[in-house]
Motif scaffolding. Sequence first.
Motif, short mmCIF file in Angstrom:
data_model
loop_
_atom_site.label_atom_id
_atom_site.label_comp_id
_atom_site.label_asym_id
_atom_site.label_seq_id
_atom_site.Cartn_x
_atom_site.Cartn_y
_atom_site.Cartn_z
N ASP A 261 0.36 -0.15 5.99
CA ASP A 261 0.93 -0.63 7.26
C ASP A 261 1.93 0.37 7.81
O ASP A 261 2.10 0.48 9.02
N VAL B 79 -5.84 -7.99 -0.58
CA VAL B 79 -5.77 -8.22 0.86
C VAL B 79 -5.20 -7.00 1.57
O VAL B 79 -5.71 -6.55 2.60
N ARG B 80 -4.16 -6.42 0.99
CA ARG B 80 -3.54 -5.27 1.63
C ARG B 80 -4.44 -4.04 1.58
O ARG B 80 -4.44 -3.21 2.48
N ASP C 1 -7.70 -4.25 1.77
CA ASP C 1 -8.69 -4.54 2.81
C ASP C 1 -8.10 -4.28 4.20
O ASP C 1 -8.79 -3.74 5.09
N GLU C 2 -6.85 -4.65 4.40
CA GLU C 2 -6.19 -4.39 5.68
C GLU C 2 -6.11 -2.89 5.95
O GLU C 2 -6.35 -2.43 7.07
N ARG D 270 -9.37 -1.48 7.20
CA ARG D 270 -9.62 -1.76 8.62
C ARG D 270 -8.79 -0.83 9.51
O ARG D 270 -9.29 -0.30 10.50
N ALA D 271 -7.54 -0.64 9.15
CA ALA D 271 -6.67 0.23 9.95
C ALA D 271 -7.19 1.67 9.92
O ALA D 271 -7.18 2.36 10.94
N ALA E 171 -4.22 -4.96 12.34
CA ALA E 171 -5.14 -5.07 11.19
C ALA E 171 -4.38 -5.39 9.92
O ALA E 171 -4.93 -5.98 8.99
N HIS E 172 -3.11 -5.00 9.84
CA HIS E 172 -2.26 -5.35 8.70
C HIS E 172 -1.66 -6.74 8.97
O HIS E 172 -0.45 -6.90 9.12
N ALA E 173 -2.54 -7.73 8.99
CA ALA E 173 -2.15 -9.05 9.48
C ALA E 173 -1.06 -9.71 8.64
O ALA E 173 -0.26 -10.48 9.16
N THR E 174 -1.01 -9.41 7.34
CA THR E 174 0.02 -10.04 6.51
C THR E 174 1.40 -9.48 6.81
O THR E 174 2.41 -10.13 6.54
#
Length: 306
Positions: free
Chosen positions: A8, A59-60, A62-63, A66-67, A230-233
């Motif tokens: 992120d 999850v991170r 995967d984020e 995407r980024a 994309a770093h939704a969390t």
Amino acid sequence: MCVHAHPDDESSKGAAVMAKYVDEGHEVLVVSCTGGERGDVLNPNLADDPHILRDLAQVRRDEMARAREILGVQHTWLGFVDSGLPEGDPLPPLPDGCFALEPLEVTTEALVREIRRFRPHVMTTYDENGGYPHPDHIMCHDVSMAAFEAAGDPTAYPGAGQPWQPLKIYYNQTFSRGRVVAFHEALTALGEESPYAAWLENWDPARERTITTRIRAEKWFDRRDAALLAHATQIDPDGTFFKVSREEQARIWPWEDYEAGLSYVPIVEGEDDLFAGLPTDVAEADALATSGSLTLAHDGRKERTA
């Protein structure tokens, strides 16, 4: 090569410039020093999501994937473990085995290996205070500067590849005072509440930085924002990053800001390109990076205050 502490960070610091350089045909590598395993879920909409709570580390990852795809950059994990942000008075000790407690020679060798593999002409990282005093951000600065200096030294880490000397290293300065003032004034002019008012009220003059390099990148703000989301969390879509509209940002502050740390070519006033001063011919730039006879032309290092 853009060296960051956590997934992120690459999307909140210099992402538009990275996307710009990718589109212009440059190779860009993001290095994430840690996996962000100990990060908090900062998006209130996802605070109780069972999938995220069950496996935040995956999850991170995967984020980040995407980024990376959105920005078009290459990416590698340096492989160290997030230190977390200690809170309390007194502060609790950092967890054993975390990035910030690793011996500097261990983290430096890992980054030297990536520098010698990727062979960047330019690097970016954080200033000596980490941009803000997160232990991983401070360590990210320390390892970046140590690796920048060691990568071209044939006697340093001889098992980590053939020597390669990056020619410049910059500090990301995302929230320079000029940008914060511009955002605050824009929101005030619209009659909206500004979250930046408190920032400016409590601004310590000692935090002032020398912005050596300002790059126009408003055409890539959409990619920057998409990568960040994309770093939704980690990103609240209603948070401070998005208080000023993208269109307004492009009008009042179409740049991303950097501060030159070390450079083997002169840093000229009003620099508007991270590659300024380097040979335009890649073979000539490569020859400089492997010459073994460079002399620093700019040293912007400062003592840590945080």
